[in-house]
Scaffold this active site. Sequence first.
Site, PDB file in Angstrom:
ATOM      1  N   ARG A  42     -16.791  23.668  -6.357  1.00 37.05           N
ATOM      2  CA  ARG A  42     -16.835  25.047  -6.841  1.00 37.05           C
ATOM      3  C   ARG A  42     -15.527  25.708  -6.415  1.00 37.05           C
ATOM      4  O   ARG A  42     -14.886  25.291  -5.445  1.00 37.05           O
ATOM      5  CB  ARG A  42     -18.014  25.799  -6.219  1.00 37.05           C
ATOM      6  CG  ARG A  42     -19.338  25.054  -6.299  1.00 37.05           C
ATOM      7  CD  ARG A  42     -19.849  24.902  -7.712  1.00 37.05           C
ATOM      8  NE  ARG A  42     -21.149  24.212  -7.755  1.00 37.05           N
ATOM      9  CZ  ARG A  42     -21.772  23.873  -8.862  1.00 37.05           C
ATOM     10  NH1 ARG A  42     -21.245  24.167 -10.034  1.00 37.05           N
ATOM     11  NH2 ARG A  42     -22.944  23.252  -8.807  1.00 37.05           N
ATOM     12  N   ASP A  81     -27.429  22.545 -20.981  1.00 38.33           N
ATOM     13  CA  ASP A  81     -27.601  23.948 -21.366  1.00 38.33           C
ATOM     14  C   ASP A  81     -26.377  24.541 -22.060  1.00 38.33           C
ATOM     15  O   ASP A  81     -26.198  25.758 -22.080  1.00 38.33           O
ATOM     16  CB  ASP A  81     -27.947  24.790 -20.135  1.00 38.33           C
ATOM     17  CG  ASP A  81     -26.902  24.686 -19.027  1.00 38.33           C
ATOM     18  OD1 ASP A  81     -25.988  23.840 -19.131  1.00 38.33           O
ATOM     19  OD2 ASP A  81     -27.004  25.440 -18.050  1.00 38.33           O
ATOM     20  N   ASP A  91     -20.878  25.543 -18.305  1.00 41.76           N
ATOM     21  CA  ASP A  91     -20.435  26.836 -18.818  1.00 41.76           C
ATOM     22  C   ASP A  91     -19.595  27.619 -17.815  1.00 41.76           C
ATOM     23  O   ASP A  91     -18.676  28.337 -18.194  1.00 41.76           O
ATOM     24  CB  ASP A  91     -21.628  27.664 -19.310  1.00 41.76           C
ATOM     25  CG  ASP A  91     -22.503  28.180 -18.179  1.00 41.76           C
ATOM     26  OD1 ASP A  91     -22.569  27.519 -17.136  1.00 41.76           O
ATOM     27  OD2 ASP A  91     -23.119  29.243 -18.356  1.00 41.76           O
ATOM     28  N   THR A 108     -22.664  18.045 -17.862  1.00 37.68           N
ATOM     29  CA  THR A 108     -23.676  18.612 -16.981  1.00 37.68           C
ATOM     30  C   THR A 108     -25.025  17.981 -17.294  1.00 37.68           C
ATOM     31  O   THR A 108     -25.345  17.781 -18.468  1.00 37.68           O
ATOM     32  CB  THR A 108     -23.780  20.142 -17.128  1.00 37.68           C
ATOM     33  OG1 THR A 108     -24.966  20.614 -16.458  1.00 37.68           O
ATOM     34  CG2 THR A 108     -23.844  20.569 -18.577  1.00 37.68           C
ATOM     35  N   ASP A 133     -27.755  19.421 -17.027  1.00 36.42           N
ATOM     36  CA  ASP A 133     -28.672  20.476 -17.458  1.00 36.42           C
ATOM     37  C   ASP A 133     -28.799  20.575 -18.972  1.00 36.42           C
ATOM     38  O   ASP A 133     -29.780  21.133 -19.479  1.00 36.42           O
ATOM     39  CB  ASP A 133     -28.220  21.832 -16.907  1.00 36.42           C
ATOM     40  CG  ASP A 133     -28.119  21.834 -15.394  1.00 36.42           C
ATOM     41  OD1 ASP A 133     -28.910  21.109 -14.759  1.00 36.42           O
ATOM     42  OD2 ASP A 133     -27.253  22.547 -14.848  1.00 36.42           O
ATOM     43  N   ARG A 183     -31.108  24.005 -13.666  1.00 33.92           N
ATOM     44  CA  ARG A 183     -30.582  25.345 -13.439  1.00 33.92           C
ATOM     45  C   ARG A 183     -31.494  26.372 -14.083  1.00 33.92           C
ATOM     46  O   ARG A 183     -32.568  26.636 -13.567  1.00 33.92           O
ATOM     47  CB  ARG A 183     -29.133  25.473 -13.924  1.00 33.92           C
ATOM     48  CG  ARG A 183     -28.394  26.610 -13.266  1.00 33.92           C
ATOM     49  CD  ARG A 183     -26.934  26.632 -13.611  1.00 33.92           C
ATOM     50  NE  ARG A 183     -26.671  26.768 -15.024  1.00 33.92           N
ATOM     51  CZ  ARG A 183     -25.589  27.319 -15.523  1.00 33.92           C
ATOM     52  NH1 ARG A 183     -24.659  27.796 -14.718  1.00 33.92           N
ATOM     53  NH2 ARG A 183     -25.406  27.398 -16.814  1.00 33.92           N
ATOM     54  N   GLY A 198     -20.932  20.903 -11.062  1.00 35.06           N
ATOM     55  CA  GLY A 198     -21.778  19.777 -10.693  1.00 35.06           C
ATOM     56  C   GLY A 198     -21.343  18.491 -11.366  1.00 35.06           C
ATOM     57  O   GLY A 198     -20.988  18.488 -12.550  1.00 35.06           O
TER      58      GLY A 198
END
Length: 334
Positions: A73, A131, A104, A127, A129, A173, A12
């Site tokens: 992707r 995360d 990740d 990202t 996110d 996510r 992303g």
Amino acid sequence: MSKRVAILTSGGDAPGMNACIRASIIACQKANYTLLGYKHGYNGLLQQEYIPLSLDSTHNLIQQGGTILHSARCKELKSHEGIKKAANNLMKAEIDTLIVIGGDGSFRGAAEIGKEWKGQILGIPGTIDNDISGTDATIGYFTAIDTAMSSIDKVRDTADAFERIFLIEVMGRNAGFLALNAALSSAADYVVVPEFFESADKEIEKIVTQIKAQRALKGPVSFIVVVAENVWPKGLSGLTEELMKHDISDVRPVTLGHVQRGGSPVAQDRLLATTLGEFAISLVGSDITNIMVGEVNQRPVTVPLHKTWENTKPLNEAHVEAMRTLMNERYSSW
């Protein structure tokens, strides 16, 4: 001896990726390294689709969202054949160092390539996110919070006008960083994050209790619930149905979606991206490899790639406590 460095953006997109590319270009120019950019993420690596990156590419780049290298992707990289092809292409292009900007999943791919290729691999966390373990923040996260906050502020205006309940889904996510901080900064009334989600039955009871308590105290006022994606069974439609079962019918669901991934990066993301891009290039040619460069307590750090996904990154405790207070601890078991 001059080094050949390659950089790609994978997964992303995140605001600030271009700022990181810009910093890498400038640092490589200063160190007299050759910098190539693989387009379309790992797909470009598998197709040897790369372009030279020079100072000409940096004009007005720091403020642009998205990524000039584009992203995608890559299913092929999930196979052993794809990994070997990527390693062979790096050898054919005489690359000394591969820099991967992504999350990740992108780091897992880089780690697999590192098993087949003897060159240097460096990851940079990009990202919205946030995360990724081992770094306080990831590139794009701060801008995404700001975008979500601004959107929730706008929804609050119409929620107040009609005294309605709005359910707002944000990205993240499988992590609640974006939801928690967007809710906290926009003074949302309730937030649902995966870190504290036990079951739909328990959560709906708490939300209904909050709504009824607030309306018993203030009358028919607006109520904003921020929900992290991939948490509630059947998404916002499922939560809307559950509320209706409790005689709460004036509900409007809003999914912010990919708007959170776009836009010009805020200052914090530009600074983080610039710092990490420059720091990554400073490591080129060293014995350090298969690591992510991150930032902890405003200082650059290196983290083994595998630890970025093996370790779970916790939510900021101070932000959690502040949200608990905002949601009123009497009605919440967070």
